[in-house]
Design a protein around this motif. Structure first.
Motif, PDB file in Angstrom:
ATOM      1  N   GLY A 155       0.722  -1.435  -0.028  1.00  0.00           N
ATOM      2  CA  GLY A 155       0.086   0.117   0.236  1.00  0.00           C
ATOM      3  C   GLY A 155       0.868   1.202  -0.012  1.00  0.00           C
ATOM      4  N   GLY A 156       2.266   1.163  -0.254  1.00  0.00           N
ATOM      5  CA  GLY A 156       2.848   2.199  -0.255  1.00  0.00           C
ATOM      6  C   GLY A 156       2.590   3.326  -1.283  1.00  0.00           C
ATOM      7  N   THR A 157       3.216   4.457  -1.310  1.00  0.00           N
ATOM      8  CA  THR A 157       3.077   5.496  -2.392  1.00  0.00           C
ATOM      9  C   THR A 157       4.414   5.775  -2.706  1.00  0.00           C
ATOM     10  OG1 THR A 157       0.840   6.010  -1.887  1.00  0.00           O
ATOM     11  CG2 THR A 157       2.118   7.501  -2.997  1.00  0.00           C
ATOM     12  N   VAL A 158       4.596   5.875  -4.047  1.00  0.00           N
ATOM     13  CA  VAL A 158       6.003   6.718  -4.584  1.00  0.00           C
ATOM     14  C   VAL A 158       5.337   7.946  -5.085  1.00  0.00           C
ATOM     15  CG1 VAL A 158       7.531   6.646  -6.500  1.00  0.00           C
ATOM     16  CG2 VAL A 158       7.116   4.668  -5.326  1.00  0.00           C
ATOM     17  N   LEU A 159       6.308   9.061  -4.908  1.00  0.00           N
ATOM     18  CA  LEU A 159       6.139  10.428  -5.257  1.00  0.00           C
ATOM     19  C   LEU A 159       7.465  10.772  -5.954  1.00  0.00           C
ATOM     20  CD1 LEU A 159       4.523  13.164  -5.094  1.00  0.00           C
ATOM     21  CD2 LEU A 159       5.808  13.693  -2.806  1.00  0.00           C
ATOM     22  N   ARG A 160       7.131  10.961  -7.025  1.00  0.00           N
ATOM     23  CA  ARG A 160       8.047  11.210  -8.108  1.00  0.00           C
ATOM     24  C   ARG A 160       8.214  12.633  -8.205  1.00  0.00           C
ATOM     25  NH1 ARG A 160       7.268   7.045 -12.964  1.00  0.00           N
ATOM     26  NH2 ARG A 160       8.048   5.120 -11.804  1.00  0.00           N
TER      27      ARG A 160
END
Length: 278
Positions: A155-160
């Protein structure tokens, strides 16, 4: 009688300028934040610093009641070896320590970079669905870190993030003063550091679960010559070579998904951002 420290609910892996901004915003919301940095004494209060060199060792974590995890690492120099040691191996050690402690965050954000997208067709507008084609070692290591994060953090989120600016004199100002803007037709993308920190906090704290990936950038991809001309007017410097959209090259980034999540930038374009600084 000595005060009893509460078990921290937030772990900040990496506490450079951006990481500290994110941590301080979370602390202002009432979260107890532990921040890992090589030198814990450099972690700003009320964040609680934890000294660890993640390129060499597992962190010795204090008691946690984890709800939020932020990974905002910084690698120096900009080389494949340095980025592997920090973003891939270093992050893995932090995740190993959390696993050993039996800690599973409710929300997690990995701060990455749009450098993983690499080059694109001239003027192409890229979003979260665009393929990744990193062109150098650091970009490849960032993409490997994203893949490791996705595999290990449910459920993690990557913020580029695109190019960060804000706080201190922008490098572009010195380039404009020196007449060193030599590629005015290149498309550029940027985000003010305050807006980047706010985006990470927004994704960690919004009611609905965030998507797995967002591009963090402002509202307006801009030709370098246009941005440089704006800066030159503010600092009374000679005008740089004019930009020609017909000659534009490089990628353009779309922040529509992040905007749709409810994030609203304070500095929607370079005009507000550089205008506030200059």
């Amino acid at each position: 009688m000595a005060a009893v420290l509460m078990a921290a609910d937030t772990l900040l892996v990496g506490c450079g300028e951006l990481g500290a901004d994110i941590g301080l915003r979370l602390a202002a919301r009432g979260h107890e934040v532990i921040a890992i940095r090589r030198r814990a004494e450099l972690v700003p209060a009320p964040l609680r610093g934890l000294s660890a060199d993640l390129t060499r060792e597992l962190p010795d974590l204090p008691p946690l009641d984890l709800t939020h995890l932020v990974i905002a690492l910084t690698a120096r120099p900009r080389s494949e070896e340095s980025y592997r040691a920090t973003y891939v191996d270093g992050m893995a050690r932090a995740l190993d320590a959390l696993e050993a402690a039996g800690q599973v965050p409710r929300r997690a954000v990995l701060v990455s970079s749009t450098a993983v997208l690499g080059d694109s067709d001239p003027g192409a507008l890229l979003d979260e669905s665009s393929p990744c084609r990193p062109t150098d070692g650091p970009g490849r290591m960032l993409l490997e870190a994203e893949q490791l994060f996705a595999a290990r953090v449910s459920g993690g989120t990557v913020l580029r993030l695109s190019g960060l600016y804000g706080h201190g004199e922008p490098r572009l100002v010195d380039q404009v003063r020196r007449g060193e803007v030599t590629d005015p037709h290149r498309w550029t993308n940027r985000i003010h550091r305050d807006d980047a920190a706010a985006a990470a906090v927004h994704l960690l704290t919004r009611d609905d679960a965030p998507a797995p990936l967002y591009l963090g950038t402002d509202d307006e991809p801009s030709l370098l010559g246009d941005v440089a001309a704006f800066v030159a007017g503010r600092i009374d410097a000679p005008a740089p070579p004019p930009a020609d959209p017909a000659l534009g090259h490089g990628k353009r980034l779309d922040n529509g998904l992040l905007r749709a999540s409810g994030w609203v930038p304070t500095y929607p374009t370079y005009r507000e951002g550089y205008g506030a600084q200059l």
